[in-house]
Design an enzyme around this catalytic site. Sequence first.
Site, PDB file in Angstrom:
ATOM      1  N   VAL A   1      39.202   8.199  -0.567  1.00 26.15           N
ATOM      2  CA  VAL A   1      40.145   7.232   0.000  1.00 26.15           C
ATOM      3  C   VAL A   1      40.756   7.785   1.283  1.00 26.15           C
ATOM      4  O   VAL A   1      40.829   7.101   2.312  1.00 26.15           O
ATOM      5  CB  VAL A   1      41.243   6.877  -1.021  1.00 26.15           C
ATOM      6  CG1 VAL A   1      42.171   5.816  -0.445  1.00 26.15           C
ATOM      7  CG2 VAL A   1      40.629   6.383  -2.323  1.00 26.15           C
ATOM      8  N   TYR A   2      41.184   9.030   1.221  1.00 28.67           N
ATOM      9  CA  TYR A   2      41.756   9.677   2.404  1.00 28.67           C
ATOM     10  C   TYR A   2      40.724   9.758   3.521  1.00 28.67           C
ATOM     11  O   TYR A   2      41.014   9.425   4.684  1.00 28.67           O
ATOM     12  CB  TYR A   2      42.246  11.073   2.035  1.00 28.67           C
ATOM     13  CG  TYR A   2      42.845  11.841   3.179  1.00 28.67           C
ATOM     14  CD1 TYR A   2      44.116  11.518   3.672  1.00 28.67           C
ATOM     15  CD2 TYR A   2      42.159  12.900   3.769  1.00 28.67           C
ATOM     16  CE1 TYR A   2      44.670  12.227   4.725  1.00 28.67           C
ATOM     17  CE2 TYR A   2      42.717  13.612   4.820  1.00 28.67           C
ATOM     18  CZ  TYR A   2      43.968  13.273   5.295  1.00 28.67           C
ATOM     19  OH  TYR A   2      44.508  13.979   6.339  1.00 28.67           O
ATOM     20  N   ALA A   3      39.524  10.177   3.187  1.00 29.00           N
ATOM     21  CA  ALA A   3      38.478  10.289   4.200  1.00 29.00           C
ATOM     22  C   ALA A   3      38.181   8.937   4.845  1.00 29.00           C
ATOM     23  O   ALA A   3      37.990   8.846   6.065  1.00 29.00           O
ATOM     24  CB  ALA A   3      37.206  10.873   3.589  1.00 29.00           C
TER      25      ALA A   3
END
Length: 243
Positions: A152-154
């Site tokens: 999700v962060y990536a």
Amino acid sequence: MSESLNGKIAVITGAASGIGLATTEKLLGAGATVVMVDRNAEALKSLTAKLGEKAVAQVTDLTDAESCAAMVPEILQKVDHIDILYCNAGLYIGGDLTETTPDAIDRMLNLNVNAVIKNVHAVVPHMTGRKTGDIIVTCSIAGHYPTYWEPVYAASKWAVTCFVQTMRRQMIPHGVRVAQVSPGPVVSALLADWPEENLRKAKESGSLMDPSEVADAVEYILTRKRTVTVRDMIVLPTNFDRV
């Protein structure tokens, strides 16, 4: 030859801690005025009292649509203009996708992506009207490599990379430089959400760096002569060998 930041006015989001605070201190030391944007009013009050009159507090909750929209107009009531916008505020979600929640995903994407786009949208007319300015965004090594332990962060950082590099091209005719800095793991509050095993290994191997290293990179980007744009600077701890 480097350009001076003396007398410049910078806006930094997420300025009350971590990379934002380190960059605030760096730019103040270089003679700039810094508008410190954060939602933590008490922290801003304490920090601006400590850092001096060139540190200006701006309380904004970037995850709140009305507060986010009011940020640039409110800042321009406090300072004459904006030379530099550094969109640094962000959240982190690590681990498998199934380990998070839809609400957490919405909150992270709103801050990491939507708020960045909105902040840039708000400042662009001001900078293009003045035919000068610098916009920098904190991306991440995760915006360049499929970091499978933080999908999700990536994804948010890949979106940021796309946005920065498309806006960089749009702003060339207007004298506004757009760039990003892409750190590896930094000692900050964001790492509190790292998978415990990853964090332990990073600490043991020396694969973390101090926020001041990112601040140095931001200063370098900003002090290049106007005919040069550093489109992205990837800054990694030497022992970080996952990518």
